[in-house]
Design a protein around this motif. Structure first.
Motif, PDB file in Angstrom:
ATOM      1  N   ALA A   1      -5.322  -4.007  -5.512  1.00 13.00           N
ATOM      2  CA  ALA A   1      -5.609  -4.310  -3.917  1.00 13.00           C
ATOM      3  C   ALA A   1      -6.954  -3.822  -3.285  1.00 13.00           C
ATOM      4  CB  ALA A   1      -4.651  -3.822  -3.202  1.00 13.00           C
ATOM      5  N   ARG A   2      -7.158  -2.617  -4.119  1.00 12.54           N
ATOM      6  CA  ARG A   2      -8.466  -1.848  -3.731  1.00 12.54           C
ATOM      7  C   ARG A   2      -9.539  -2.532  -4.054  1.00 12.54           C
ATOM      8  NH1 ARG A   2      -9.594   4.276  -5.169  1.00 12.54           N
ATOM      9  NH2 ARG A   2      -9.618   3.253  -7.202  1.00 12.54           N
ATOM     10  N   ALA A   3      -9.324  -3.188  -5.383  1.00 13.45           N
ATOM     11  CA  ALA A   3     -10.625  -4.022  -6.255  1.00 13.45           C
ATOM     12  C   ALA A   3     -10.647  -5.399  -5.394  1.00 13.45           C
ATOM     13  CB  ALA A   3     -10.106  -4.308  -7.697  1.00 13.45           C
ATOM     14  N   MET A   4      -9.575  -6.234  -4.890  1.00 15.77           N
ATOM     15  CA  MET A   4      -9.579  -6.989  -4.037  1.00 15.77           C
ATOM     16  C   MET A   4     -10.189  -6.926  -2.827  1.00 15.77           C
ATOM     17  SD  MET A   4      -5.862  -8.732  -4.926  1.00 15.77           S
ATOM     18  CE  MET A   4      -5.825  -9.603  -3.655  1.00 15.77           C
ATOM     19  N   ALA A   5      -9.962  -5.953  -2.214  1.00 12.36           N
ATOM     20  CA  ALA A   5     -10.523  -5.562  -0.864  1.00 12.36           C
ATOM     21  C   ALA A   5     -11.806  -5.992  -0.423  1.00 12.36           C
ATOM     22  CB  ALA A   5     -10.411  -4.372  -0.115  1.00 12.36           C
TER      23      ALA A   5
ATOM     24  N   LEU B   1       2.622  -4.688  -0.686  1.00 10.21           N
ATOM     25  CA  LEU B   1       2.496  -3.149  -0.601  1.00 10.21           C
ATOM     26  C   LEU B   1       2.622  -2.626   0.985  1.00 10.21           C
ATOM     27  CD1 LEU B   1      -0.489  -2.831  -2.956  1.00 10.21           C
ATOM     28  CD2 LEU B   1       1.704  -2.140  -3.284  1.00 10.21           C
ATOM     29  N   SER B   2       3.185  -3.624   1.682  1.00  8.05           N
ATOM     30  CA  SER B   2       3.265  -3.429   3.207  1.00  8.05           C
ATOM     31  C   SER B   2       3.888  -2.029   3.601  1.00  8.05           C
ATOM     32  CB  SER B   2       3.706  -4.651   4.074  1.00  8.05           C
ATOM     33  OG  SER B   2       2.874  -5.635   3.750  1.00  8.05           O
ATOM     34  N   ALA B   3       5.133  -1.752   2.964  1.00  8.32           N
ATOM     35  CA  ALA B   3       5.901  -0.733   2.873  1.00  8.32           C
ATOM     36  C   ALA B   3       5.382   0.558   2.733  1.00  8.32           C
ATOM     37  CB  ALA B   3       7.162  -1.020   2.349  1.00  8.32           C
ATOM     38  N   LEU B   4       4.430   0.601   1.953  1.00  9.86           N
ATOM     39  CA  LEU B   4       3.786   1.706   1.506  1.00  9.86           C
ATOM     40  C   LEU B   4       2.376   2.142   2.192  1.00  9.86           C
ATOM     41  CD1 LEU B   4       4.510   0.606  -2.283  1.00  9.86           C
ATOM     42  CD2 LEU B   4       6.036   1.925  -0.932  1.00  9.86           C
ATOM     43  N   LEU B   5       2.143   1.707   3.111  1.00 14.46           N
ATOM     44  CA  LEU B   5       0.532   1.937   3.537  1.00 14.46           C
ATOM     45  C   LEU B   5       0.341   3.244   3.824  1.00 14.46           C
ATOM     46  CD1 LEU B   5      -0.141  -1.194   5.926  1.00 14.46           C
ATOM     47  CD2 LEU B   5      -1.090  -0.589   3.614  1.00 14.46           C
ATOM     48  N   ASP B   6       1.329   4.178   4.353  1.00 18.64           N
ATOM     49  CA  ASP B   6       1.117   5.622   4.761  1.00 18.64           C
ATOM     50  C   ASP B   6       1.611   6.467   3.514  1.00 18.64           C
ATOM     51  OD1 ASP B   6       0.501   4.824   7.145  1.00 18.64           O
ATOM     52  OD2 ASP B   6       2.402   4.462   8.070  1.00 18.64           O
ATOM     53  N   ARG B   7       2.037   5.987   2.297  1.00 16.41           N
ATOM     54  CA  ARG B   7       2.011   6.761   1.378  1.00 16.41           C
ATOM     55  C   ARG B   7       0.621   7.410   0.572  1.00 16.41           C
ATOM     56  NH1 ARG B   7       7.204   5.297  -1.799  1.00 16.41           N
ATOM     57  NH2 ARG B   7       8.637   4.802  -0.091  1.00 16.41           N
ATOM     58  N   ARG B   8       1.018   8.446  -0.140  1.00 17.53           N
ATOM     59  CA  ARG B   8      -0.228   8.955  -0.785  1.00 17.53           C
ATOM     60  C   ARG B   8       0.186   8.591  -2.449  1.00 17.53           C
ATOM     61  NH1 ARG B   8      -3.712  12.393   1.738  1.00 17.53           N
ATOM     62  NH2 ARG B   8      -2.606  13.433   3.545  1.00 17.53           N
ATOM     63  N   PRO B   9      -0.917   8.201  -3.230  1.00 11.87           N
ATOM     64  CA  PRO B   9      -0.883   8.076  -4.525  1.00 11.87           C
ATOM     65  C   PRO B   9       0.134   8.553  -5.358  1.00 11.87           C
ATOM     66  CG  PRO B   9      -3.049   7.862  -3.926  1.00 11.87           C
ATOM     67  CD  PRO B   9      -2.392   8.767  -2.977  1.00 11.87           C
ATOM     68  N   ALA B  10       0.356  10.065  -5.115  1.00  9.82           N
ATOM     69  CA  ALA B  10       1.466  10.588  -5.852  1.00  9.82           C
ATOM     70  C   ALA B  10       2.704  10.238  -5.656  1.00  9.82           C
ATOM     71  CB  ALA B  10       1.229  12.403  -5.834  1.00  9.82           C
TER      72      ALA B  10
ATOM     73  N   THR C   1      -4.583  -7.385   2.683  1.00  9.70           N
ATOM     74  CA  THR C   1      -4.720  -7.485   1.310  1.00  9.70           C
ATOM     75  C   THR C   1      -3.185  -6.716   0.636  1.00  9.70           C
ATOM     76  OG1 THR C   1      -7.260  -6.936   1.476  1.00  9.70           O
ATOM     77  CG2 THR C   1      -6.068  -6.874  -0.682  1.00  9.70           C
ATOM     78  N   ALA C   2      -2.873  -5.621   1.425  1.00 10.30           N
ATOM     79  CA  ALA C   2      -1.683  -4.927   0.901  1.00 10.30           C
ATOM     80  C   ALA C   2      -0.576  -5.979   0.885  1.00 10.30           C
ATOM     81  CB  ALA C   2      -1.474  -3.652   1.533  1.00 10.30           C
ATOM     82  N   ALA C   3      -0.631  -6.437   2.037  1.00  5.28           N
ATOM     83  CA  ALA C   3       0.556  -7.622   2.251  1.00  5.28           C
ATOM     84  C   ALA C   3       0.835  -8.587   1.238  1.00  5.28           C
ATOM     85  CB  ALA C   3       0.722  -8.368   3.550  1.00  5.28           C
ATOM     86  N   GLU C   4      -0.403  -8.981   0.628  1.00  4.26           N
ATOM     87  CA  GLU C   4      -0.378  -9.891  -0.250  1.00  4.26           C
ATOM     88  C   GLU C   4      -0.073  -9.625  -1.828  1.00  4.26           C
ATOM     89  OE1 GLU C   4      -4.448 -11.828  -0.958  1.00  4.26           O
ATOM     90  OE2 GLU C   4      -4.969 -11.474   0.826  1.00  4.26           O
ATOM     91  N   LEU C   5      -0.010  -8.247  -1.859  1.00  4.30           N
ATOM     92  CA  LEU C   5       0.675  -7.590  -3.031  1.00  4.30           C
ATOM     93  C   LEU C   5       1.820  -7.086  -2.777  1.00  4.30           C
ATOM     94  CD1 LEU C   5      -2.900  -6.118  -4.777  1.00  4.30           C
ATOM     95  CD2 LEU C   5      -1.853  -8.634  -4.946  1.00  4.30           C
TER      96      LEU C   5
ATOM     97  N   ARG D   1     -11.501  -2.931   9.203  1.00  2.20           N
ATOM     98  CA  ARG D   1     -11.018  -2.533   7.733  1.00  2.20           C
ATOM     99  C   ARG D   1      -9.640  -2.295   7.525  1.00  2.20           C
ATOM    100  NH1 ARG D   1     -14.435   2.553   8.205  1.00  2.20           N
ATOM    101  NH2 ARG D   1     -12.837   4.120   8.144  1.00  2.20           N
ATOM    102  N   GLN D   2      -8.959  -1.342   8.518  1.00  2.00           N
ATOM    103  CA  GLN D   2      -7.546  -1.110   8.384  1.00  2.00           C
ATOM    104  C   GLN D   2      -6.836  -2.520   8.380  1.00  2.00           C
ATOM    105  OE1 GLN D   2      -6.945   1.470   7.273  1.00  2.00           O
ATOM    106  NE2 GLN D   2      -7.533   3.423   8.337  1.00  2.00           N
ATOM    107  N   ASP D   3      -7.137  -3.445   9.239  1.00  2.00           N
ATOM    108  CA  ASP D   3      -6.680  -4.545   9.409  1.00  2.00           C
ATOM    109  C   ASP D   3      -6.666  -5.354   8.045  1.00  2.00           C
ATOM    110  OD1 ASP D   3      -5.780  -4.288  11.778  1.00  2.00           O
ATOM    111  OD2 ASP D   3      -7.253  -5.605  12.789  1.00  2.00           O
ATOM    112  N   LYS D   4      -7.862  -5.510   7.461  1.00  3.95           N
ATOM    113  CA  LYS D   4      -8.026  -6.204   6.324  1.00  3.95           C
ATOM    114  C   LYS D   4      -7.222  -5.887   5.172  1.00  3.95           C
ATOM    115  CE  LYS D   4     -12.381  -8.738   6.747  1.00  3.95           C
ATOM    116  NZ  LYS D   4     -13.561  -8.899   6.484  1.00  3.95           N
ATOM    117  N   ALA D   5      -7.415  -4.227   5.076  1.00  3.88           N
ATOM    118  CA  ALA D   5      -6.444  -3.424   4.147  1.00  3.88           C
ATOM    119  C   ALA D   5      -5.266  -3.764   4.308  1.00  3.88           C
ATOM    120  CB  ALA D   5      -6.700  -1.986   4.135  1.00  3.88           C
ATOM    121  N   ALA D   6      -4.550  -3.779   5.471  1.00  6.19           N
ATOM    122  CA  ALA D   6      -2.997  -4.038   5.517  1.00  6.19           C
ATOM    123  C   ALA D   6      -2.740  -5.487   5.058  1.00  6.19           C
ATOM    124  CB  ALA D   6      -2.758  -3.786   6.998  1.00  6.19           C
TER     125      ALA D   6
END
Lengths: 373, 275
Positions: A146-150, A124-133, A118-122, A111-116
């Motif tokens: 991305a979360r909805a697409m996952a 977001l690859s550089a932001l994977l370790d950030r928190r929403p805030a 999906t993030a790349a498609e949008l 799931r971490q691979d898939k999330a990464a």
């Protein structure tokens, strides 16, 4: 297949508020569909009922030919993006995107691979370790998407997807969203109160008021031929001119001037009918000299819109009615001076007649298959 | 000239006042820091004649160390009960609309100040006696929990109310079960609130004397707050050497807990909601 069919859908809140009133609607597979209306019209309730967060009081919801009316949201195979995005504050971007897969018991590394991915498609690859805030509003929105697409849902539900972005970002996000939807080819329903957003994004729009659908159609339909005066007043960045008129033979008298009855309405009216003559400010031409078949008025306000100007004219009253006002969009360089007399000529085939609030004559193209009413 | 004289006098007056107030509060703490290491501690603060004998004497006392453990059991048990039940109640009260909810909360809050208060000690004792809970640590834990719960529910409900429901709805749409929603989303988000309530419950039990004093008969079950009361010399005088040493050991765990909780959980909140 993931078409959505709503029949006789009703939602009454405890306390008796009827948010949805026996509503029928079909949304085709792969369609980008907008629910548009003023606040309190029931559009968000409709979206939440499709998601399963609200339980319908009556009627049915079908998604992909499966009756989901009484199913929990989690088994409806839909994904929803909330107005406030609702990203989990204690999880990183990657964990947020992977959350739907965690619920589906996908093992951690997959799931971490898939999330990464999906993030790349949008982007977001550089932001994977950030928190929403630690993200900007636009980035938060992309994470929510991305979360909805996952979880690869059949249907995307978006609640006011652009309302939390500032004006410039909103345009960017609008283009991004439209592109994403067409690439994914997934059925997508979104709620908005902004008619410009609905016109720009949607394949089809349902205009809602008081728990009912007032018109369903393509952006072109609802813009050019609003089915009633409510839609006419709601759609368009400047509302349609709606002028009281009376039918005399083949003509209507509007503010003392006789104009031709629009072709589509001709067989439906008779002498003496009280009607409303509707024409958009964009479909009127302003002349400085007298022309035949034009409304005459005095220029009272000129508002600059950038590449064009919005001119308001006061039309003289007749014996029976008070004076009305009329707005015209004029191209740049053609602005009249205040107090001048202007002749306003409706363009051929762009004016409409309403009787009792409903459009007379439907010359619009045959409705898209599956559209009720 | 007169003006600056007056200004200087006011300045002197202000600092003198602040020093006196500071000294008033600092001296007892200073005594707590020095007296345990003094060979002949008195009621005054002085430079200690350094020794660790007091600690050795304390270890020889049959009840001292055991009482600290008892305090931990009582405080830990009560905190666990209070946090668990307050969290469940606060979540339910925050998310479900029931008529009379606010009246219920305020009523509980008002009554709770009476429940563990001195006024109801007699009926509480009677109740514990009938339930066979006299001389039982469980009895003390239950009574203390009952007293702390209403305020804990009140505090936690506020935390729950300020947590947007869209977090939970979002998880629900992804198919999370109610239990998963609570475990994955609600608990982590309100964790600062849980930590606050836990620390507050521990501190409340740690300092409570009356309830364990009345309900626990055997000295080997008594917590530190009660044992402190028994540290006398043979002559009936307060044993300052033992008292000061025990006081130091007694206050350390609570201080450490505060430091640990605020560094581990902190009282921060990462926003995931666009406002």
């Amino acid at each position: 297949m993931s078409a959505i069919t709503l029949s006789r859908l009703t939602k009454v809140y405890p306390g008796g508020v009827r948010a949805l009133d026996a509503l029928d609607l079909s949304i085709a597979d792969g369609e980008f569909f907008a629910l548009l209306g003023p606040s309190g019209c029931g559009k968000t309730t409709l979206l939440r009922t499709i998601a399963g967060l609200e339980v319908a009081t009556g009627g049915t919801v079908e998604i992909g030919e499966r009756d989901v009316t009484n199913l929990q949201p989690g088994v409806r195979d839909v994904a929803m993006v909330f107005q406030d995005y609702a990203l989990f504050p204690h999880m990183t971007v990657q964990d947020n995107i992977a959350y739907p897969l965690r619920i589906k018991k996908v093992d951690r590394s997959t799931r971490q691979d898939k999330a990464a991915g999906t993030a790349a498609e949008l982007g977001l690859s550089a932001l994977l370790d950030r928190r929403p805030a630690q993200l900007s509003g636009g980035q938060q929105q992309r994470v929510a998407l991305a979360r909805a697409m996952a979880c690869r849902p059949q249907v995307f539900l978006l609640d006011e997807p652009l309302s939390n972005l500032d004006a410039r970002l909103r345009l960017e996000a609008r283009t991004f969203l439209k592109r994403l939807q067409s690439e994914l080819g997934v059925t997508c329903v979104f709620v908005t109160h902004d008619q410009a957003e609905a016109l720009a994004l949607a394949d089809r729009i349902a205009v809602m008021d008081g728990g009912r659908i007032r018109q369903v159609g393509t952006p072109v339909d609802v813009f050019r031929r609003p089915a009633n005066t409510f839609v006419a007043g709601f759609i368009g960045s400047t509302p349609m001119n709606l002028l009281d008129a009376e039918v005399t033979g083949d003509e209507v008298t509007v503010a003392g001037v006789r104009l031709a009855v629009p072709e589509a309405a001709r067989p439906l009216v008779s002498d003496g009918d009280q009607v409303v003559y509707g024409v958009r400010p964009e479909y009127l031409d302003l002349h400085a000299e007298a022309v035949g078949g034009a409304l005459v008025g005095q220029v009272v306000v000129v508002e600059n819109l950038g590449s064009s100007s919005l001119v308001s004219l006061d039309l003289p009253g007749s014996d029976s009615s008070a004076g009305a006002s009329c707005q015209v969009v004029v191209p740049e360089g053609r602005e009249p001076s205040l107090g001048a007399t202007g002749w306003v000529l409706p363009r051929e085939g762009r004016s409409l007649l309403y009787r009792d609030g409903e459009l007379l004559g439907t010359s619009q193209p045959a409705p898209v298959a599956g559209v009720p009413g | 000239m007169t003006v600056s004289w007056r200004g200087a006098l006011a300045q002197i007056g202000r600092y003198t006042f602040v020093s006196v107030v500071l000294g008033f509060f600092a001296l007892p703490l200073l005594w707590l820091a020095t007296a345990p290491f003094d060979r002949t501690p008195t009621i005054t603060t002085s430079l200690p004649e350094f020794t660790l004998d007091n600690f050795r004497a304390l270890l020889d006392n049959p009840y001292a160390v055991r009482s600290l453990w008892n305090s931990i059991v009582l405080a830990g048990g009560t905190a666990a009960l209070v946090v668990t039940f307050a969290a469940l109640a606060a979540y339910a009260l925050s998310r479900v609309r029931i008529p009379g909810r606010d009246a219920l909360l305020y009523g509980l809050l008002l009554l709770s100040s009476i429940v563990t208060g001195t006024a109801t000690m007699v009926p509480l004792f009677e109740l514990a006696f009938r339930l066979n809970l006299i001389d039982s640590q469980l009895g003390v834990i239950l009574i203390l929990s009952g007293g702390l719960l209403p305020a804990a529910i009140f505090i936690l409900k506020d935390f729950m109310d300020s947590t947007p429901t869209s977090y939970e709805e979002s998880a629900r749409v992804f198919g999370a079960s109610p239990l998963q929603i609570v475990r994955h989303i609600v608990l982590p988000v309100v964790r600062p609130g849980l930590a606050t309530v836990a620390v507050w419950a521990v501190a409340g039990v740690w300092g409570n004397f009356l309830v364990p004093f009345l309900l626990l008969r055997s000295p080997d079950k008594a917590p530190a707050a009660v044992i402190m009361y028994t540290l006398y010399t043979e002559g009936g005088q307060a044993n300052l050497a033992l008292l000061s040493t025990f006081s130091l050991l007694y206050s350390l765990p609570v201080v450490l807990l505060f430091v640990f909780v605020s560094s581990r959980y902190g009282f921060r909140f990462h926003g995931g909601i666009k406002r």
